[in-house]
Motif scaffolding. Structure first.
Motif, PDB file in Angstrom:
ATOM      1  N   LYS A 174      -0.376  15.927  -0.223  1.00 57.15           N
ATOM      2  CA  LYS A 174      -1.090  16.518  -1.355  1.00 57.15           C
ATOM      3  C   LYS A 174      -0.753  15.730  -2.613  1.00 57.15           C
ATOM      4  O   LYS A 174       0.368  15.810  -3.102  1.00 57.15           O
ATOM      5  N   PRO A 175      -1.753  14.995  -3.164  1.00 56.54           N
ATOM      6  CA  PRO A 175      -3.077  14.776  -2.576  1.00 56.54           C
ATOM      7  C   PRO A 175      -2.982  13.826  -1.385  1.00 56.54           C
ATOM      8  O   PRO A 175      -2.052  13.028  -1.302  1.00 56.54           O
ATOM      9  N   PRO A 176      -3.948  13.902  -0.458  1.00 55.11           N
ATOM     10  CA  PRO A 176      -3.880  13.044   0.728  1.00 55.11           C
ATOM     11  C   PRO A 176      -4.018  11.573   0.368  1.00 55.11           C
ATOM     12  O   PRO A 176      -4.954  11.173  -0.321  1.00 55.11           O
ATOM     13  N   ALA A 177      -3.060  10.782   0.811  1.00 56.28           N
ATOM     14  CA  ALA A 177      -3.084   9.336   0.569  1.00 56.28           C
ATOM     15  C   ALA A 177      -2.241   8.669   1.638  1.00 56.28           C
ATOM     16  O   ALA A 177      -1.236   9.227   2.084  1.00 56.28           O
ATOM     17  N   ILE A 178      -2.656   7.492   2.065  1.00 55.33           N
ATOM     18  CA  ILE A 178      -1.908   6.768   3.085  1.00 55.33           C
ATOM     19  C   ILE A 178      -2.080   5.269   2.907  1.00 55.33           C
ATOM     20  O   ILE A 178      -3.139   4.793   2.489  1.00 55.33           O
ATOM     21  N   GLN A 179      -1.021   4.546   3.197  1.00 53.87           N
ATOM     22  CA  GLN A 179      -1.071   3.087   3.225  1.00 53.87           C
ATOM     23  C   GLN A 179      -0.475   2.661   4.558  1.00 53.87           C
ATOM     24  O   GLN A 179       0.676   2.967   4.858  1.00 53.87           O
TER      25      GLN A 179
END
Length: 291
Positions: free
Chosen positions: A87-92
């Motif tokens: 939260k908030p959705p994030a990805i690397q």
């Protein structure tokens, strides 16, 4: 070019929802089986409670870093490292995978409602020197699960550690014993569970949890996997250190091991520079306009 990104998305999709490890255990271990005539297996209350506590702790995670390696049905070997926030959705994620005849490396970023994929020099050659391709997540989500890109977008907010909740549905859940993972003493638990059992286990869960876990079940079904062998290694703080998922399908074996690294530490994901990014929506519009 689109084909290249689709192939990368196939493998990355599984990584995004099952997640990671640099020290993957061997895929040659036999999966437990059930034989006619065996005495009914009895899960001890202590084992069930320990696995449930670990699963509940995983639900609380706000961010994590993990590694992933193993095999994907029809996709060959994969290896990845990723950091994500819920939260908030994030990805690397940086991922390498493919069959022996066709391998490649791709970086994926999910941030601010968009997915970015970097295919390196090969991608840049077909996009006027721009190495990043941008996808609108909302638009991909409307396309359903048939397209790997749409499937990946639907997993953007999925915490890979939540996969451990599936182990609570195993009717043969057992404590294997104490083992050391990256210098940390853990307790190893294992069990087998069918997709049908996992779906039945969603009864009583809140609507958001049901929806989130149902996405993962559908992904297994799309790979042709109907049963899983699960192993989980839990430390003294009820944190999952490693999680392994195995299954079989007509497309080949599924064998992924996840190793969880940093938990609940700040994760920052930035969108690539606009000058290095090609917007898929704009590219498709130009194609339809003949430009």
């Amino acid at each position: 070019m689109r084909v290249m990104y689709r192939k990368a998305a196939d493998a990355a999709l599984v990584g995004a929802l099952l997640c990671g490890t640099a020290a993957c255990t061997s895929g040659s271990d036999p999966a437990p089986d059930s034989k006619a005539g065996q005495k009914p297996f009895k899960v001890t209350p202590a084992t069930a409670a320990a696995v449930k506590r670990a699963a509940e702790e995983n639900e609380k995670l706000t961010s994590l870093t993990y590694t992933m390696s193993g095999k994907v049905p029809g996709g060959g070997n994969v290896a990845a490292k990723a950091s994500m926030s819920m939260k908030p959705p994030a990805i690397q994620m940086k991922m390498r995978g493919g069959t022996a005849a066709e391998t490649g490396e791709v970086e994926i970023r999910l941030v601010d409602g968009a997915m970015y994929m970097n295919g390196g020099k090969e991608a840049a050659a077909g996009m006027d020197g721009k190495s990043w391709l941008k996808f609108d997540l909302a638009a991909l989500g409307k396309g359903g699960g048939a397209d790997p890109m749409a499937g990946l977008s639907s997993q953007a907010d999925r915490n890979p550690a939540q996969e451990s909740a599936s182990l609570t549905a195993a009717k043969d859940l057992k404590e294997v014993g104490e083992e050391t993972v990256d210098g940390v003493r853990t307790t190893h638990y294992a069990g087998t569970v069918t997709i049908a059992d996992m779906r039945a286990g969603l009864k009583g869960e809140d609507a958001a949890t049901k929806e989130r876990r149902e996405k993962g079940l559908k992904q297994y079904e799309s790979m042709g996997v109907d049963a899983l062998t699960l192993d989980m290694w839990v430390d003294e703080n009820d944190h999952t250190k490693q999680f392994r998922t195995r299954g079989t399908s007509d497309k080949g074996p599924l064998d992924l091991t996840i190793k969880f690294l940093d938990l609940n530490k700040p994760v920052t994901v930035k969108a690539p520079p606009a000058s290095e990014t090609m917007d898929l929506a704009a590219m498709m519009k130009n194609a339809s306009d003949g430009t």
